[in-house]
Design a protein around this motif. Sequence first.
Motif, short mmCIF file in Angstrom:
data_model
loop_
_atom_site.label_atom_id
_atom_site.label_comp_id
_atom_site.label_asym_id
_atom_site.label_seq_id
_atom_site.Cartn_x
_atom_site.Cartn_y
_atom_site.Cartn_z
N LEU A 30 0.83 -1.20 0.00
CA LEU A 30 0.00 0.00 0.00
C LEU A 30 0.87 1.26 0.00
N LEU A 31 1.88 1.27 0.84
CA LEU A 31 2.80 2.42 0.88
C LEU A 31 3.53 2.58 -0.45
N ALA A 32 3.91 1.45 -1.03
CA ALA A 32 4.68 1.51 -2.28
C ALA A 32 3.85 2.06 -3.44
N SER A 33 2.53 2.01 -3.30
CA SER A 33 1.71 2.57 -4.38
C SER A 33 1.97 4.07 -4.51
N ASN A 34 2.49 4.70 -3.47
CA ASN A 34 2.88 6.11 -3.55
C ASN A 34 4.07 6.30 -4.50
N CYS A 35 4.83 5.26 -4.73
CA CYS A 35 6.06 5.36 -5.52
C CYS A 35 5.81 5.10 -7.00
N PHE A 36 4.71 4.43 -7.32
CA PHE A 36 4.51 3.92 -8.68
C PHE A 36 4.39 4.99 -9.75
N GLN A 37 3.85 6.15 -9.39
CA GLN A 37 3.69 7.18 -10.42
C GLN A 37 5.03 7.63 -10.99
N CYS A 38 6.08 7.53 -10.22
CA CYS A 38 7.40 7.94 -10.70
C CYS A 38 8.31 6.75 -11.02
N GLY A 47 10.21 5.01 -15.91
CA GLY A 47 10.17 6.21 -15.08
C GLY A 47 11.55 6.45 -14.53
N PHE A 48 11.64 6.96 -13.33
CA PHE A 48 12.95 7.14 -12.71
C PHE A 48 13.47 5.76 -12.34
N ASP A 49 14.63 5.70 -11.69
CA ASP A 49 15.27 4.42 -11.38
C ASP A 49 14.28 3.34 -10.93
N ALA A 50 14.47 2.13 -11.43
CA ALA A 50 13.64 1.01 -10.98
C ALA A 50 14.01 0.72 -9.52
N LYS A 62 18.81 3.64 1.27
CA LYS A 62 18.68 4.81 0.38
C LYS A 62 17.70 5.82 0.97
N LEU A 63 16.56 5.32 1.42
CA LEU A 63 15.54 6.22 1.97
C LEU A 63 16.07 6.96 3.19
N LYS A 64 16.82 6.26 4.04
CA LYS A 64 17.40 6.90 5.23
C LYS A 64 18.39 7.99 4.81
N GLU A 65 19.15 7.72 3.76
CA GLU A 65 20.11 8.72 3.26
C GLU A 65 19.39 9.94 2.70
N PHE A 66 18.32 9.69 1.94
CA PHE A 66 17.52 10.80 1.42
C PHE A 66 16.97 11.62 2.59
N GLN A 67 16.43 10.91 3.56
CA GLN A 67 15.78 11.56 4.71
C GLN A 67 16.79 12.40 5.50
N ASN A 73 19.01 16.24 -3.45
CA ASN A 73 18.36 17.41 -2.84
C ASN A 73 17.07 17.72 -3.58
N GLY A 74 16.58 16.72 -4.31
CA GLY A 74 15.39 16.91 -5.13
C GLY A 74 14.15 16.25 -4.54
N ILE A 75 13.40 15.66 -5.43
CA ILE A 75 12.11 15.07 -5.09
C ILE A 75 12.21 14.05 -3.95
N LYS A 78 12.73 15.16 -0.30
CA LYS A 78 11.49 15.68 0.30
C LYS A 78 10.52 14.54 0.57
N HIS A 79 10.39 13.66 -0.41
CA HIS A 79 9.41 12.57 -0.30
C HIS A 79 9.72 11.67 0.91
N ALA A 80 11.00 11.37 1.10
CA ALA A 80 11.40 10.45 2.17
C ALA A 80 11.07 10.99 3.56
N TRP A 94 8.76 -5.09 1.06
CA TRP A 94 7.84 -5.44 -0.02
C TRP A 94 8.50 -5.26 -1.39
N LEU A 95 9.19 -4.15 -1.61
CA LEU A 95 9.81 -3.89 -2.92
C LEU A 95 10.85 -4.95 -3.25
N SER A 96 11.54 -5.48 -2.23
CA SER A 96 12.57 -6.49 -2.49
C SER A 96 11.96 -7.81 -2.99
C1 HEC Z 1 7.41 12.40 -7.63
C2 HEC Z 1 8.26 11.35 -8.13
C3 HEC Z 1 8.78 10.32 -7.17
C4 HEC Z 1 8.07 9.57 -6.25
C5 HEC Z 1 6.59 9.65 -5.91
C6 HEC Z 1 9.02 8.65 -5.66
N1 HEC Z 1 10.25 8.83 -6.20
FE1 HEC Z 1 11.97 7.81 -5.74
N2 HEC Z 1 13.02 8.90 -7.04
C7 HEC Z 1 12.51 9.95 -7.79
C8 HEC Z 1 13.61 10.61 -8.49
C9 HEC Z 1 13.48 11.82 -9.40
C10 HEC Z 1 14.78 9.93 -8.13
C11 HEC Z 1 16.21 10.26 -8.55
C12 HEC Z 1 16.93 10.92 -7.38
C13 HEC Z 1 16.41 12.32 -7.09
O1 HEC Z 1 16.32 13.13 -8.01
O2 HEC Z 1 16.05 12.61 -5.93
C14 HEC Z 1 14.37 8.86 -7.23
C15 HEC Z 1 15.26 7.94 -6.66
C16 HEC Z 1 14.90 6.95 -5.79
C17 HEC Z 1 15.79 5.97 -5.23
C18 HEC Z 1 17.28 5.84 -5.51
C19 HEC Z 1 17.43 4.81 -6.60
C20 HEC Z 1 18.87 4.52 -6.94
O3 HEC Z 1 19.09 3.50 -7.62
O4 HEC Z 1 19.76 5.28 -6.53
C21 HEC Z 1 15.07 5.18 -4.40
C22 HEC Z 1 15.56 3.99 -3.58
C23 HEC Z 1 13.71 5.66 -4.44
N3 HEC Z 1 13.63 6.73 -5.30
C24 HEC Z 1 12.68 5.09 -3.74
C25 HEC Z 1 11.37 5.57 -3.74
C26 HEC Z 1 10.32 5.01 -2.95
C27 HEC Z 1 10.47 3.82 -2.03
C28 HEC Z 1 9.21 5.76 -3.20
C29 HEC Z 1 7.84 5.62 -2.58
C30 HEC Z 1 7.78 5.59 -1.14
C31 HEC Z 1 9.56 6.77 -4.17
N4 HEC Z 1 10.89 6.63 -4.47
C32 HEC Z 1 8.70 7.72 -4.68
C33 HEC Z 1 11.20 10.32 -7.90
C34 HEC Z 1 10.16 9.83 -7.12
#
Ligand code: HEC
Length: 99
Positions: A30-38, A47-50, A62-67, A73-75, A78-80, A94-96
Amino acid sequence: MKRIRILFIGLTLSAGFAGTQAQVAQPGRLLASNCFQCHGTNGKGPGFDAIAGKSVGEIYTKLKEFQAGKEGNGIMAKHALGYTDQQMQALDKWLSTQQ
Ligand code: HEC
């Protein structure tokens, strides 16, 4: 005034929804459905990285590093911020499982 009340109701509802999200049977899916649009359906692109099928712990790290602001410093930085530690572990787990 009416507009403020409507906004407040909206916020209350979305906060309630976020709370229940973590308690359902498959919180990771359910949480991962937030990620699918990108990152594509089930995190498999296009989309962006698989993000599907990585080894356990990779997405969490990765998420901890983003956080923490150590990565990007992009999307994603903030999302994390929107996830608890437990939710990030559920996402990772779940993603694994998605090959
Ligand atoms: C609005 C678009 C968007 C959403 C929603 C999003 N991501 Fe991302 N994600 C990105 C972008 C863009 C990048 C490339 C790094 C950056 O620009 O921040 C990225 C990079 C990543 C990476 C690093 C991949 C790598 O190989 O280095 C991970 C892991 C990741 N996202 C996980 C997630 C997860 C988990 C979610 C859902 C909880 C999520 N993302 C939701 C846009 C998104």
